[in-house]
Design a protein around this motif. Structure first.
Motif, PDB file in Angstrom:
ATOM      1  N   ARG A 165       0.809  -1.232   0.000  1.00 17.86           N
ATOM      2  CA  ARG A 165       0.000   0.000   0.000  1.00 17.86           C
ATOM      3  C   ARG A 165       0.835   1.270   0.000  1.00 17.86           C
ATOM      4  O   ARG A 165       0.361   2.315  -0.445  1.00 17.86           O
ATOM      5  CB  ARG A 165      -0.905   0.010   1.243  1.00 17.86           C
ATOM      6  CG  ARG A 165      -1.960  -1.073   1.259  1.00 17.86           C
ATOM      7  CD  ARG A 165      -2.553  -1.203   2.637  1.00 17.86           C
ATOM      8  NE  ARG A 165      -1.502  -1.440   3.633  1.00 17.86           N
ATOM      9  CZ  ARG A 165      -1.679  -1.453   4.937  1.00 17.86           C
ATOM     10  NH1 ARG A 165      -2.870  -1.227   5.437  1.00 17.86           N
ATOM     11  NH2 ARG A 165      -0.662  -1.684   5.750  1.00 17.86           N
ATOM     12  N   THR A 166       2.078   1.234   0.502  1.00 15.47           N
ATOM     13  CA  THR A 166       2.824   2.480   0.746  1.00 15.47           C
ATOM     14  C   THR A 166       3.721   2.836  -0.436  1.00 15.47           C
ATOM     15  O   THR A 166       4.801   2.240  -0.626  1.00 15.47           O
ATOM     16  CB  THR A 166       3.682   2.342   2.029  1.00 15.47           C
ATOM     17  OG1 THR A 166       2.878   1.740   3.044  1.00 15.47           O
ATOM     18  CG2 THR A 166       4.181   3.686   2.495  1.00 15.47           C
TER      19      THR A 166
ATOM     20  N   TYR B 260      -3.779 -14.277  15.564  1.00 13.84           N
ATOM     21  CA  TYR B 260      -2.758 -14.361  14.512  1.00 13.84           C
ATOM     22  C   TYR B 260      -2.567 -15.826  14.128  1.00 13.84           C
ATOM     23  O   TYR B 260      -2.541 -16.169  12.936  1.00 13.84           O
ATOM     24  CB  TYR B 260      -1.446 -13.749  15.024  1.00 13.84           C
ATOM     25  CG  TYR B 260      -0.288 -13.799  14.054  1.00 13.84           C
ATOM     26  CD1 TYR B 260      -0.177 -12.873  13.014  1.00 13.84           C
ATOM     27  CD2 TYR B 260       0.726 -14.758  14.180  1.00 13.84           C
ATOM     28  CE1 TYR B 260       0.892 -12.908  12.124  1.00 13.84           C
ATOM     29  CE2 TYR B 260       1.796 -14.797  13.308  1.00 13.84           C
ATOM     30  CZ  TYR B 260       1.880 -13.873  12.283  1.00 13.84           C
ATOM     31  OH  TYR B 260       2.942 -13.905  11.413  1.00 13.84           O
TER      32      TYR B 260
ATOM     33  N   THR C 242      11.660  -7.742  11.731  1.00 11.90           N
ATOM     34  CA  THR C 242      11.045  -6.804  10.789  1.00 11.90           C
ATOM     35  C   THR C 242      10.210  -5.810  11.608  1.00 11.90           C
ATOM     36  O   THR C 242      10.280  -5.815  12.829  1.00 11.90           O
ATOM     37  CB  THR C 242      10.096  -7.549   9.808  1.00 11.90           C
ATOM     38  OG1 THR C 242       8.999  -8.068  10.575  1.00 11.90           O
ATOM     39  CG2 THR C 242      10.804  -8.672   9.081  1.00 11.90           C
TER      40      THR C 242
ATOM     41  N   TYR D 235       5.981  -6.475  14.516  1.00 14.40           N
ATOM     42  CA  TYR D 235       5.518  -6.345  15.903  1.00 14.40           C
ATOM     43  C   TYR D 235       5.440  -4.875  16.318  1.00 14.40           C
ATOM     44  O   TYR D 235       4.532  -4.463  17.032  1.00 14.40           O
ATOM     45  CB  TYR D 235       6.449  -7.122  16.838  1.00 14.40           C
ATOM     46  CG  TYR D 235       6.645  -8.554  16.397  1.00 14.40           C
ATOM     47  CD1 TYR D 235       5.617  -9.485  16.530  1.00 14.40           C
ATOM     48  CD2 TYR D 235       7.842  -8.982  15.816  1.00 14.40           C
ATOM     49  CE1 TYR D 235       5.773 -10.801  16.094  1.00 14.40           C
ATOM     50  CE2 TYR D 235       8.009 -10.293  15.388  1.00 14.40           C
ATOM     51  CZ  TYR D 235       6.972 -11.185  15.525  1.00 14.40           C
ATOM     52  OH  TYR D 235       7.124 -12.477  15.088  1.00 14.40           O
TER      53      TYR D 235
HETATM   54  N1  LIG Z   1       8.278 -11.091  11.474  1.00 12.55           N
HETATM   55  C1  LIG Z   1       8.083 -12.326  11.913  1.00 12.55           C
HETATM   56  O1  LIG Z   1       8.511 -12.710  13.033  1.00 12.55           O
HETATM   57  C2  LIG Z   1       7.349 -13.324  11.059  1.00 12.55           C
HETATM   58  C3  LIG Z   1       7.461 -14.696  11.375  1.00 12.55           C
HETATM   59  C4  LIG Z   1       6.785 -15.620  10.606  1.00 12.55           C
HETATM   60  C5  LIG Z   1       6.025 -15.209   9.537  1.00 12.55           C
HETATM   61  N2  LIG Z   1       5.931 -13.879   9.246  1.00 12.55           N
HETATM   62  C6  LIG Z   1       5.094 -13.498   8.116  1.00 12.55           C
HETATM   63  O2  LIG Z   1       5.923 -12.912   7.140  1.00 12.55           O
HETATM   64  C7  LIG Z   1       5.124 -12.037   6.329  1.00 12.55           C
HETATM   65  C8  LIG Z   1       5.849 -10.694   6.166  1.00 12.55           C
HETATM   66  O3  LIG Z   1       5.851 -10.046   7.425  1.00 12.55           O
HETATM   67  P1  LIG Z   1       7.058  -9.116   7.929  1.00 12.55           P
HETATM   68  O4  LIG Z   1       7.574  -9.710   9.159  1.00 12.55           O
HETATM   69  O5  LIG Z   1       7.964  -8.803   6.803  1.00 12.55           O
HETATM   70  O6  LIG Z   1       6.211  -7.816   8.370  1.00 12.55           O
HETATM   71  P2  LIG Z   1       6.349  -6.263   7.974  1.00 12.55           P
HETATM   72  O7  LIG Z   1       7.769  -5.835   7.979  1.00 12.55           O
HETATM   73  O8  LIG Z   1       5.388  -5.569   8.872  1.00 12.55           O
HETATM   74  O9  LIG Z   1       5.826  -6.233   6.471  1.00 12.55           O
HETATM   75  C9  LIG Z   1       4.482  -6.508   6.171  1.00 12.55           C
HETATM   76  C10 LIG Z   1       4.218  -6.171   4.713  1.00 12.55           C
HETATM   77  O10 LIG Z   1       2.844  -6.446   4.429  1.00 12.55           O
HETATM   78  C11 LIG Z   1       2.288  -5.313   3.763  1.00 12.55           C
HETATM   79  N3  LIG Z   1       0.862  -5.205   4.035  1.00 12.55           N
HETATM   80  C12 LIG Z   1       0.242  -5.130   5.237  1.00 12.55           C
HETATM   81  N4  LIG Z   1      -1.084  -4.985   5.070  1.00 12.55           N
HETATM   82  C13 LIG Z   1      -1.309  -4.977   3.719  1.00 12.55           C
HETATM   83  C14 LIG Z   1      -2.474  -4.859   2.924  1.00 12.55           C
HETATM   84  N5  LIG Z   1      -3.690  -4.715   3.450  1.00 12.55           N
HETATM   85  N6  LIG Z   1      -2.329  -4.873   1.573  1.00 12.55           N
HETATM   86  C15 LIG Z   1      -1.105  -5.015   1.018  1.00 12.55           C
HETATM   87  N7  LIG Z   1       0.031  -5.142   1.723  1.00 12.55           N
HETATM   88  C16 LIG Z   1      -0.067  -5.117   3.066  1.00 12.55           C
HETATM   89  C17 LIG Z   1       3.086  -4.117   4.289  1.00 12.55           C
HETATM   90  O11 LIG Z   1       3.099  -3.072   3.328  1.00 12.55           O
HETATM   91  P3  LIG Z   1       2.199  -1.737   3.394  1.00 12.55           P
HETATM   92  O12 LIG Z   1       2.052  -1.378   4.839  1.00 12.55           O
HETATM   93  O13 LIG Z   1       2.996  -0.769   2.589  1.00 12.55           O
HETATM   94  O14 LIG Z   1       0.917  -2.114   2.734  1.00 12.55           O
HETATM   95  C18 LIG Z   1       4.492  -4.716   4.379  1.00 12.55           C
HETATM   96  O15 LIG Z   1       5.140  -4.624   3.139  1.00 12.55           O
HETATM   97  C19 LIG Z   1       3.766 -11.923   7.011  1.00 12.55           C
HETATM   98  O16 LIG Z   1       2.840 -12.778   6.381  1.00 12.55           O
HETATM   99  C20 LIG Z   1       4.052 -12.418   8.414  1.00 12.55           C
HETATM  100  O17 LIG Z   1       2.914 -12.943   9.046  1.00 12.55           O
HETATM  101  C21 LIG Z   1       6.592 -12.929   9.965  1.00 12.55           C
END
Ligand SMILES: NC(=O)c1ccc[n+]([C@@H]2O[C@H](COP(=O)([O-])OP(=O)(O)OC[C@H]3O[C@@H](n4cnc5c(N)ncnc54)[C@H](OP(=O)(O)O)[C@@H]3O)[C@@H](O)[C@H]2O)c1
Length: 239
Positions: free
Chosen positions: A37-38, A156, A191, A194
Motif C-alpha cells: 500500500r505504501t 494471529y 522486521t 511487531y
Molecule cells: N516477522 C516475523 O517474526 C514473522 C514470522 C513468521 C512469519 N511472518 C510473516 O511474514 C510475512 C511478512 O511479514 P514481515 O515480518 O515482513 O512484516 P512487515 O515488515 O510488517 O511487512 C508486512 C508487509 O505487508 C504489507 N501489508 C500489510 N497490510 C497490507 C495490505 N492490506 N495490503 C497489502 N500489503 C499489506 C506491508 O506493506 P504496506 O504497509 O505498505 O501495505 C508490508 O510490506 C507476514 O505474512 C508475516 O505474518 C513474519
C-alpha cells in the motif's frame, strides 16, 4: 525453476521479509512485481532494484480489497506480460493480549493474512492453469503449525492455521498439474511486524532471524528444478 526472466509477484514487498525476497530474487535475474500500500517505500525498493540492473515495477494495492487485487493482477500482466510465481507474503500481527486485543485488529488480520492471500491466489490461478505452470509460495509462519507452542499468538495463529489448511487443500487439488504450491513456516524474523502494533520486544530478540537469511531460503525453494517439489519448509532461529 531457473529464476532468470521469471515474473514474480511479491505481496507485502514494501518492507520486511517481502522487501528482502524482492532484492534476493531480483539478484537471481527475476522480474519483480512489488505489491503493497505504501507508495514511497515501494518506490524505494523499485529504485534500488533498477539501479543495480534489475527489473521491477510497483503496484499499489490493499490486498483486503478484492477489486484492487483484480486490477493489480491485470496491471501486472499488462506491464510485465506474464506471471510465473506468486509469493503471498503481506501480513499483519494482532495484539497478543487476549483482554486488550481489539476486534478491529482481529478482523484486519483475517482480511489480510488469510482472505487477502486466498483472493490473490484465486485471481492468479486461472493464468497458471492456462499455462499449466506456476508456483504459489505462501509465507505462513510457525504460528500456523499445530505442534508449535501457540500460547502467545491467538488470533494471529488462527489466521495462519487457516492458510495452512488452504495451502494443503490447494496442493491436493493441483496435484495432477504442473503448478506447485509451497507452505513456508518461518519462526521469528526481525522486521517491523511487531512494532506496527506497539509490541515492546519488537526488534533484536534472540528468537529473531535476519530477513535476508530467510529470503535466502525462499530463493532456494523457488530455484529448484521443476521436478523437485518442496511442499513445505519450516525454519527457525537456532538458539
Ligand atoms: N516477522 C516475523 O517474526 C514473522 C514470522 C513468521 C512469519 N511472518 C510473516 O511474514 C510475512 C511478512 O511479514 P514481515 O515480518 O515482513 O512484516 P512487515 O515488515 O510488517 O511487512 C508486512 C508487509 O505487508 C504489507 N501489508 C500489510 N497490510 C497490507 C495490505 N492490506 N495490503 C497489502 N500489503 C499489506 C506491508 O506493506 P504496506 O504497509 O505498505 O501495505 C508490508 O510490506 C507476514 O505474512 C508475516 O505474518 C513474519
Amino acid at each position: 525453476m531457473n529464476l532468470k526472466n521469471k515474473v514474480v509477484i511479491i505481496t507485502g514487498a514494501s518492507q520486511g521479509l517481502g522487501k528482502a525476497i524482492a532484492y534476493k530474487l531480483s539478484h537471481e535475474g527475476a522480474k519483480i512485481a512489488l505489491v503493497a500500500r505504501t507508495e514511497k517505500l515501494l518506490m524505494e525498493v523499485k529504485n534500488r532494484i533498477v539501479n543495480s540492473g534489475g527489473v521491477a515495477e510497483y503496484f499499489i494495492c490493499d490486498i483486503s480489497n478484492n477489486q484492487q487485487i483484480e486490477k493489480t493482477v491485470q496491471d501486472i500482466l499488462n506491464k510485465l506480460g506474464k506471471i510465473d510465481i506468486l509469493v503471498n507474503n503481506a501480513g499483519v500481527w494482532t495484539d497478543e493480549n487476549l483482554e486488550k486485543e481489539h476486534p478491529e485488529y482481529r478482523k484486519r488480520a483475517f482480511e489480510v493474512n488469510t482472505l487477502g492471500h486466498i483472493n490473490f491466489t484465486y485471481t492468479v490461478l486461472p493464468h497458471f492453469q492456462d499455462q499449466n505452470s506456476g508456483h504459489i509460495f505462501n509465507v505462513i509462519s510457525n504460528a500456523g503449525l499445530l505442534e508449535k507452542d501457540n500460547v502467545r499468538w491467538k488470533s494471529y495463529a488462527a489466521t495462519k492455521h487457516a492458510m495452512t489448511g488452504f495451502t494443503k487443500s490447494l496442493r491436493d487439488s493441483l496435484a495432477k498439474t504442473k503448478i506447485q504450491v509451497t507452505g513456508f513456516f518461518p519462526g521469528g524474523i526481525d522486521t517491523n511486524l511487531y512494532e506496527n502494533v506497539g509490541r515492546q520486544d519488537a526488534h533484536n530478540q534472540p528468537w529473531m532471524m535476519k530477513a535476508e537469511d530467510v529470503a535466502d531460503c525462499v530463493a532456494f525453494v523457488l530455484n529448484r528444478p521443476n521436478d523437485v517439489y518442496v511442499e513445505s519448509l519450516i525454519i527457525s532461529k537456532k538458539m
